[in-house]
Write a protein that holds these residues in place. Structure first.
Motif, short mmCIF file in Angstrom:
data_model
loop_
_atom_site.label_atom_id
_atom_site.label_comp_id
_atom_site.label_asym_id
_atom_site.label_seq_id
_atom_site.Cartn_x
_atom_site.Cartn_y
_atom_site.Cartn_z
N ALA A 322 0.85 -1.19 0.00
CA ALA A 322 0.00 0.00 0.00
C ALA A 322 0.88 1.23 0.00
O ALA A 322 1.88 1.29 0.73
N GLY A 323 0.54 2.22 -0.83
CA GLY A 323 1.37 3.41 -0.96
C GLY A 323 2.47 3.20 -1.98
O GLY A 323 2.48 2.20 -2.72
N LEU A 324 3.41 4.12 -2.02
CA LEU A 324 4.50 4.06 -2.99
C LEU A 324 5.85 4.08 -2.27
O LEU A 324 6.42 5.15 -2.00
N PRO A 325 6.38 2.91 -1.92
CA PRO A 325 7.69 2.87 -1.26
C PRO A 325 8.79 3.38 -2.17
O PRO A 325 8.78 3.13 -3.38
N ALA A 352 3.89 4.48 3.22
CA ALA A 352 3.69 3.20 2.53
C ALA A 352 3.93 2.05 3.50
O ALA A 352 4.55 2.23 4.56
N ALA A 353 3.40 0.89 3.13
CA ALA A 353 3.60 -0.31 3.93
C ALA A 353 3.52 -1.52 3.02
O ALA A 353 2.80 -1.51 2.01
N ALA A 354 4.26 -2.56 3.37
CA ALA A 354 4.23 -3.81 2.60
C ALA A 354 4.25 -4.97 3.57
O ALA A 354 4.81 -4.88 4.67
N LEU A 368 -5.02 -1.90 7.97
CA LEU A 368 -4.83 -0.93 9.05
C LEU A 368 -3.70 0.04 8.72
O LEU A 368 -3.80 1.24 8.99
N ALA A 369 -2.62 -0.49 8.13
CA ALA A 369 -1.51 0.38 7.73
C ALA A 369 -1.97 1.39 6.68
O ALA A 369 -1.59 2.57 6.73
#
Length: 401
Positions: A322-325, A352-354, A368-369
């Motif tokens: 989720a997001g763009l690391p 971001a989170a993975a 949740l992240a």
């Protein structure tokens, strides 16, 4: 305004048609698709069930009829006349519109080496059916491209006992979209499963029973599959004079350079608040953009601000991001019984989170992240790393603050 045309009957185009009705639009909605089937989802294509390719419909014919959506299948849009506000179809028909949505998706990148015509693409249901029917009798498969699709296909074929080779010009697989920590773990799992990798090498030629690499290596291949990514299908938009780049350029409202035309899904490159445009290639983003575009075509003024998200299943492992690391982000790792999470902080803010774990075991944690990212919080890195600290509690604290 009483006529809206949607070009492209994939996830984004089909979802937009229904979202128009859900937003209260009562005019005519015409959905145009190039394939002869009802609209179907693409992610299940790489995940056959009992050896058979899955065609999972997005909707049924009855649902289209009930919603008053005119679905024209098996035809393509050959010309877009912005001044006349009309679309000419490949069967000769010309349809007028008041608003238009381009959801033309993407097409596979093509190999340019000698013998490239011997490879099979992987994008549509017929593509998937051709690959999996031929692998019923194949002993070896060469997959050209070590991205998400290539690695998913490798996992499926190894599960059937077929010898699999992955050929990738980059020094490591999964280098474009997957965080390095998890890309390395997935790579190691493929090696454990017996996949052979040829990394950092190009292709000289493809012959009947092998792929010849630039260093002279011959990789055995009863079947060669090209999985080197996709290109946004911008041909219709470009011919009509719309602004294009790495996709059809839109503003934050998914409106193109023509105020009567919108774009969504894999073909759309969406303006970012900090400048530039980004194209999001995922099932969920295609749906989210469809809903925003539909509401705006119906008279709304919604900004597309969804958090990018994708997933991949390989063997018994599931990865979600989720997001763009980015490589310059501060990273924090949380070890869990069923896998691990990695959080990415930019100036202290969670962006971001993975998560990589068994099956869908980390889906709740990633959700949740994602909610923490949306809340714009700057959590304590120690709390993120501590598995005893519930992410739901962090979210609750952030909302209270």
């Amino acid at each position: 305004m009483d006529r809206i045309i949607i070009i492209g009957a994939g996830e984004s185009g089909t979802r937009a048609a229904f979202a128009l009705r859900e937003s209260g639009f009562v005019g005519s909605v015409t959905l145009i698709g190039t394939e002869p089937h009802l609209p179907y989802e693409r992610p299940p294509l790489s995940k056959p069930l009992d050896g058979a390719v899955q065609m999972k419909p997005i909707c049924g014919a009855e649902a289209l009829e009930t919603a008053g959506i005119d679905y024209i299948k098996g035809v393509s849009a050959s010309r877009l006349d912005r001044h006349a506000r009309s679309v000419t179809l490949s069967d000769g028909r010309t349809l007028a519109y008041d608003k238009l949505l381009l959801a033309t998706g993407a097409r596979p990148r093509r190999l340019t080496c000698a013998g490239a015509e011997r490879t099979l693409d992987f994008r549509t249901y017929p593509d998937a059916a051709a690959i999996f029917s031929r692998t019923e009798t194949a002993k070896s498969v060469a997959i050209i491209g070590g991205g998400l699709i290539g690695m998913e296909l490798a996992a499926v074929q190894r599960g059937k006992g077929i010898a699999v080779s992955v050929i990738e010009m980059a020094p490591r697989p999964l280098g474009r979209a997957v965080p390095p920590r998890f890309a390395a773990k997935l790579h190691a799992r493929h090696l454990d499963e017996g996949v052979t990798f040829h990394l950092g090498r190009g292709i000289a030629e493809i012959i009947d029973d092998a792929v010849l690499l630039s260093d002279g290596t011959a990789v055995p291949a009863d079947i060669a599959v090209a999985a080197i990514g996709v290109q946004p299908d911008t041909a219709l938009a470009e011919a009509a004079g719309l602004a294009v780049g790495n996709g059809i350029l839109t503003d934050l409202y998914l409106q193109t350079s023509d105020p009567n035309i919108y774009a969504s899904g894999d073909c759309a490159a969406v303006a970012q608040p900090g400048g530039g445009h980004i194209r999001f290639e995922s099932w969920r983003n295609a749906r989210a953009q469809a809903e925003v575009a539909a509401r705006n075509m119906a008279g709304g003024k919604d900004v597309f601000a969804a958090i990018p998200w994708f997933w991949t299943d390989q063997y018994d492992l599931g990865l979600q991001v989720a997001g763009l690391p980015h490589a310059d982000h501060e990273t924090v790792t949380r070890q869990l019984d069923g896998g691990e999470l990695e959080f990415y902080l930019d100036g202290g803010r969670l962006v971001a989170a993975a998560g990589l774990g068994f099956g869908n075991g980390l889906a709740k944690e990633i959700k949740l992240a994602e909610m923490l990212i949306a809340a714009g919080v700057s959590p304590d890195p120690g709390a993120l790393a501590d598995a005893s600290v519930n992410l739901k509690a962090l979210l609750k604290s952030a909302r209270a603050a």
